[in-house]
Design a protein around this motif. Structure first.
Motif, PDB file in Angstrom:
ATOM      1  N   ASN A 338     116.231  40.658  -1.882  1.00  0.00           N
ATOM      2  CA  ASN A 338     115.468  41.900  -1.511  1.00  0.00           C
ATOM      3  C   ASN A 338     115.267  41.946   0.085  1.00  0.00           C
ATOM      4  OD1 ASN A 338     113.521  39.760  -2.043  1.00  0.00           O
ATOM      5  ND2 ASN A 338     111.806  41.388  -2.537  1.00  0.00           N
ATOM      6  N   ASP A 339     114.798  40.855   0.524  1.00  0.00           N
ATOM      7  CA  ASP A 339     114.527  40.545   2.117  1.00  0.00           C
ATOM      8  C   ASP A 339     115.700  40.887   2.971  1.00  0.00           C
ATOM      9  OD1 ASP A 339     111.910  39.450   1.468  1.00  0.00           O
ATOM     10  OD2 ASP A 339     113.046  37.736   0.819  1.00  0.00           O
ATOM     11  N   ILE A 340     116.778  40.556   2.630  1.00  0.00           N
ATOM     12  CA  ILE A 340     117.990  40.795   3.123  1.00  0.00           C
ATOM     13  C   ILE A 340     118.421  42.365   3.155  1.00  0.00           C
ATOM     14  CG2 ILE A 340     120.623  40.262   3.248  1.00  0.00           C
ATOM     15  CD1 ILE A 340     120.027  37.675   1.939  1.00  0.00           C
ATOM     16  N   THR A 341     118.462  42.766   2.049  1.00  0.00           N
ATOM     17  CA  THR A 341     118.828  44.350   1.923  1.00  0.00           C
ATOM     18  C   THR A 341     117.729  45.155   2.878  1.00  0.00           C
ATOM     19  OG1 THR A 341     117.681  44.528  -0.455  1.00  0.00           O
ATOM     20  CG2 THR A 341     119.886  44.132  -0.195  1.00  0.00           C
ATOM     21  N   ALA A 342     116.508  45.027   2.429  1.00  0.00           N
ATOM     22  CA  ALA A 342     115.437  45.527   3.175  1.00  0.00           C
ATOM     23  C   ALA A 342     115.546  45.562   4.734  1.00  0.00           C
ATOM     24  CB  ALA A 342     114.006  45.062   2.825  1.00  0.00           C
ATOM     25  N   THR A 343     116.043  44.355   5.223  1.00  0.00           N
ATOM     26  CA  THR A 343     116.201  44.174   6.912  1.00  0.00           C
ATOM     27  C   THR A 343     117.497  44.787   7.468  1.00  0.00           C
ATOM     28  OG1 THR A 343     114.995  41.796   6.815  1.00  0.00           O
ATOM     29  CG2 THR A 343     116.524  42.227   8.449  1.00  0.00           C
ATOM     30  N   ILE A 344     118.556  44.851   6.419  1.00  0.00           N
ATOM     31  CA  ILE A 344     119.839  45.592   6.836  1.00  0.00           C
ATOM     32  C   ILE A 344     119.473  47.138   6.710  1.00  0.00           C
ATOM     33  CG2 ILE A 344     121.923  46.247   5.708  1.00  0.00           C
ATOM     34  CD1 ILE A 344     122.492  43.407   4.824  1.00  0.00           C
ATOM     35  N   GLU A 345     118.658  47.486   5.946  1.00  0.00           N
ATOM     36  CA  GLU A 345     118.218  48.945   5.738  1.00  0.00           C
ATOM     37  C   GLU A 345     117.439  49.290   6.680  1.00  0.00           C
ATOM     38  OE1 GLU A 345     116.770  49.447   2.011  1.00  0.00           O
ATOM     39  OE2 GLU A 345     118.653  49.507   0.921  1.00  0.00           O
ATOM     40  N   LEU A 346     116.700  48.475   7.493  1.00  0.00           N
ATOM     41  CA  LEU A 346     115.743  48.544   8.535  1.00  0.00           C
ATOM     42  C   LEU A 346     116.602  48.664   9.817  1.00  0.00           C
ATOM     43  CD1 LEU A 346     112.600  46.581   7.794  1.00  0.00           C
ATOM     44  CD2 LEU A 346     112.674  49.218   8.141  1.00  0.00           C
ATOM     45  N   CYS A 347     117.493  47.814  10.110  1.00  0.00           N
ATOM     46  CA  CYS A 347     118.427  47.986  11.137  1.00  0.00           C
ATOM     47  C   CYS A 347     119.285  49.120  11.233  1.00  0.00           C
ATOM     48  CB  CYS A 347     119.475  46.732  11.032  1.00  0.00           C
ATOM     49  SG  CYS A 347     118.595  45.288  11.490  1.00  0.00           S
ATOM     50  N   GLU A 348     119.627  49.818   9.980  1.00  0.00           N
ATOM     51  CA  GLU A 348     120.369  50.928   9.779  1.00  0.00           C
ATOM     52  C   GLU A 348     119.408  52.001  10.298  1.00  0.00           C
ATOM     53  OE1 GLU A 348     123.725  53.307   8.559  1.00  0.00           O
ATOM     54  OE2 GLU A 348     123.584  51.179   8.955  1.00  0.00           O
ATOM     55  N   THR A 349     118.400  52.174   9.845  1.00  0.00           N
ATOM     56  CA  THR A 349     117.195  53.283  10.108  1.00  0.00           C
ATOM     57  C   THR A 349     117.034  53.338  11.478  1.00  0.00           C
ATOM     58  OG1 THR A 349     116.378  52.960   7.888  1.00  0.00           O
ATOM     59  CG2 THR A 349     115.252  54.026   9.519  1.00  0.00           C
ATOM     60  N   HIS A 350     116.991  52.259  12.304  1.00  0.00           N
ATOM     61  CA  HIS A 350     116.474  52.247  13.611  1.00  0.00           C
ATOM     62  C   HIS A 350     117.762  52.058  14.445  1.00  0.00           C
ATOM     63  CE1 HIS A 350     112.198  52.185  12.784  1.00  0.00           C
ATOM     64  NE2 HIS A 350     112.386  51.474  11.959  1.00  0.00           N
ATOM     65  N   GLY A 351     118.922  51.978  14.261  1.00  0.00           N
ATOM     66  CA  GLY A 351     120.187  52.025  14.833  1.00  0.00           C
ATOM     67  C   GLY A 351     120.351  50.734  15.697  1.00  0.00           C
ATOM     68  N   ILE A 352     119.917  49.637  14.886  1.00  0.00           N
ATOM     69  CA  ILE A 352     120.155  48.423  15.505  1.00  0.00           C
ATOM     70  C   ILE A 352     121.286  47.693  15.202  1.00  0.00           C
ATOM     71  CG2 ILE A 352     119.163  45.901  15.692  1.00  0.00           C
ATOM     72  CD1 ILE A 352     116.498  47.132  14.808  1.00  0.00           C
ATOM     73  N   ASP A 353     122.072  47.294  16.289  1.00  0.00           N
ATOM     74  CA  ASP A 353     123.505  46.516  16.016  1.00  0.00           C
ATOM     75  C   ASP A 353     122.945  45.300  15.335  1.00  0.00           C
ATOM     76  OD1 ASP A 353     126.442  46.251  17.632  1.00  0.00           O
ATOM     77  OD2 ASP A 353     125.650  44.372  16.999  1.00  0.00           O
ATOM     78  N   CYS A 354     123.844  45.073  14.257  1.00  0.00           N
ATOM     79  CA  CYS A 354     123.279  43.832  13.259  1.00  0.00           C
ATOM     80  C   CYS A 354     124.665  42.985  12.866  1.00  0.00           C
ATOM     81  CB  CYS A 354     122.784  44.588  12.294  1.00  0.00           C
ATOM     82  SG  CYS A 354     122.209  43.192  10.824  1.00  0.00           S
ATOM     83  N   THR A 355     124.880  41.753  13.136  1.00  0.00           N
ATOM     84  CA  THR A 355     125.944  41.148  12.525  1.00  0.00           C
ATOM     85  C   THR A 355     125.119  40.270  11.358  1.00  0.00           C
ATOM     86  OG1 THR A 355     126.993  40.872  14.707  1.00  0.00           O
ATOM     87  CG2 THR A 355     127.524  39.257  13.248  1.00  0.00           C
ATOM     88  N   VAL A 356     125.681  40.245  10.087  1.00  0.00           N
ATOM     89  CA  VAL A 356     125.118  39.789   9.123  1.00  0.00           C
ATOM     90  C   VAL A 356     126.064  38.123   8.854  1.00  0.00           C
ATOM     91  CG1 VAL A 356     124.921  39.627   6.295  1.00  0.00           C
ATOM     92  CG2 VAL A 356     124.644  41.717   8.003  1.00  0.00           C
ATOM     93  N   ASN A 357     125.444  36.945   8.891  1.00  0.00           N
ATOM     94  CA  ASN A 357     126.277  35.955   8.840  1.00  0.00           C
ATOM     95  C   ASN A 357     126.080  35.247   7.384  1.00  0.00           C
ATOM     96  OD1 ASN A 357     127.181  35.932  11.319  1.00  0.00           O
ATOM     97  ND2 ASN A 357     125.745  34.240  12.257  1.00  0.00           N
TER      98      ASN A 357
END
Length: 549
Positions: A338-357
């Protein structure tokens, strides 16, 4: 009167630089520290510019005439078990192993300069210090932070009594190796590296400039060596000191636009320090000059933090490993799905370039947990601002929880590779099948599977050799090397060399490489293959003509 050791040669022994240009940040820290104390310190890379490493080393030794040689071991390998061009291969995995190259360097130095003391250090060395010293057959090494211990070593060598009091030092005393107690690291005042080693400008400008803001890691991830290297206690730099360094970089290295904060994870142990640092960056206006990136854990991470990261122009490399809570718990992770999915969604919401390792195959992994992670990857699919990178199998490093699991006999049938002394050679834990078999399973499920094609090839060596010469201001040698390259290597490095030549008023040389590359393309390349490059060269030549009128 005993010999004084004032002239220090630091060798960056990571051959993988030829594939991925990560400059020797740790060696530069040590070099600057020694220079501030009155020593001569030079960093050299022995795999460039010739393909003959013995010739490179001979030239380096003649040029620098060192009293002491430090060997920087950044990594033992790439940690990857599915390398397409690995030099340690079997039906179950394929990996690189860097220590044979380092041993060859040692053998060459001992043959040419047997009187010079050799001392190893770096993150890779700190994982298994005594086994590495035995493997290389050298007397000295430094575990963990190397600045003060290296200085103290130079003041003490070869006095055995003085060496016994040098913190972090590992040394051979008759038939045995002794390990001195480690000293906790603390940042000294405002001590930025004001000028990075110019030999690696190409790495700065293409891969980004590393800046350190803290040391230490309080996590207990099963496979990770960072707590062993940096310790579990945090040491922070004052935000104002970080800002001073960033301002210095903007003035001295004007072509650098990307900054990578080289923390173990930027947002641990909590958000207080990163929030303070980012606010200082915003107040200074440096976010309008640089793009920033670093590694983050999915927790702690909240909406206010995400907004600030977005406003400051940060990219996020998110250490997730798995979407399965079972796997995360088994590997001592401090976050859950749930932490991972919440952070991915926050990055999506705020337009943050995100690489998931991600890492497939860690303890607790089954085909069901693999499928769960694959389903999450497809649900949160790749787009303009999100991508996935993954490895398969956990590299077993000495002293980690994963190593203890294997040593306790709880990984029968799930280890791949030889369990050598100190786990120096590549050896992997992988469940529920071998690394290559598991990768095949994963690849079939993904629309864009990863290819680990990290080939160390002639073309890459050619164009990096040109850059290495140009970055040292060896213009005639750089141009000569460029003209001897094949067309693909020339086209790869042309823009960089042209820029460096014109910036240093070497306009005739810039014209020469441009005209010769055009001639080479027209005479030797298939028609139309390099049309875009031809237009660029012709445009650059027109600018040179305008400048000369």
């Amino acid at each position: 009167m005993g010999k004084t050791y004032r002239n220090v040669l630091l060798l960056y022994t990571d051959r993988y630089y030829v594939v991925k240009q990560v400059y020797p940040f740790g060696l530069d820290l040590i070099a600057n520290y020694l220079r501030q104390s009155g020593y001569q310190a030079v960093i050299e890379y022995p795999f460039l510019t010739q393909t003959d490493i013995e010739k490179n080393l001979s030239d380096i030794l003649d040029k620098t005439n060192p009293d002491v040689i430090g060997l920087g071991l950044r990594n033992l390998d790439t940690t990857m078990a599915c390398e397409q061009y690995g030099d340690v291969t079997c039906p179950d995995f394929s990996a690189f192993f860097f220590l044979p190259d380092v041993r060859r360097i040692v053998e060459i130095i001992k043959r040419q300069r047997p009187e010079i003391p050799l001392i190893a250090g770096g993150g890779g060395f700190s994982i298994s210090p005594v086994p590495i010293l035995q493997y290389l057959d050298i007397d000295y090494g430094v575990v963990g932070e190397g600045e003060e211990p290296f200085l103290r070593f130079l003041e003490a060598v070869p006095d055995r009594q003085k060496l016994s009091s040098v913190p972090n030092l590992v040394y051979r005393d008759k038939a045995a190796y002794r390990i001195n107690p480690r000293k906790a690291y603390a940042f000294r005042g405002n001590d930025p590296i004001l000028s990075r080693d110019s030999k690696f400008n190409y790495a700065f400008e293409t891969a980004g400039m590393p800046v350190q803001v803290k040391r230490g890691c309080n996590q207990n991830c099963s496979y990770c060596v960072e707590p062993l290297i940096e310790g579990r206690t945090f040491s922070f730099r004052e935000p104002d000191h970080v800002i001073s360094e960033l301002k210095a970089i903007s003035k001295i290295h004007e072509s650098v636009r990307s900054i990578f904060f080289v923390d173990t994870e930027f947002n641990i142990p909590d958000l207080r320090y990163p929030l303070q640092l980012i606010k200082h960056i915003m107040e200074s206006g440096l976010n309008r000059y640089f793009r920033f990136s670093s590694q983050f854990l999915p927790r702690p991470f909240d909406a206010d933090f995400a907004k600030l990261l977005a406003d400051a122009g940060f990219s996020v490399i998110l250490t997730c490993d798995s979407f399965s809570d079972t796997v995360l718990e088994m590997n001592n992770k401090s976050y859950r799905n749930n932490d991972i999915t919440a952070t991915i969604e926050l990055c999506e919401t705020h337009g943050i370039d995100c690489t998931v390792n991600l890492i497939f195959g860690l303890p607790g992994e089954t085909f069901e947990t693999v499928d769960l992670t694959l389903e999450a990857m497809l649900t949160y699919g790749e787009n303009r601002l999100r991508r996935y990178e993954y490895t398969v199998g956990g590299r077993i490093y000495n002293g980690t929880p994963l190593c203890r699991l294997v040593e306790a006999g709880n990984a029968d049938g799930q280890t791949y590779g030889r369990k050598t002394h100190g786990y120096l050679e590549p050896c992997f834990y992988c469940s529920p099948s071998s690394p290559l078999a598991l990768k095949s399973y994963i690849d079939k499920a993904l629309p864009s599977p990863m290819a680990f094609g990290n080939r160390i090839d002639t073309r890459m060596h050619q164009h990096l050799s040109v850059a290495y010469l140009a970055d040292q201001g060896l213009w005639s040698q750089a141009v000569k090397k460029f003209l001897a390259c094949d067309i693909p290597a020339q086209t790869t490095i042309y823009d960089y060399l042209f820029k460096k030549l014109t910036e240093n008023n070497r306009l005739k040389s810039a014209q020469t490489i441009s005209e010769q590359l055009l001639k080479n393309i027209f005479q030797n390349a298939p028609q139309g293959q390099y049309d875009d490059q031809v237009r660029v060269i012709q445009h650059y030549l027109s600018l040179l003509n305008l400048y000369s009128e």
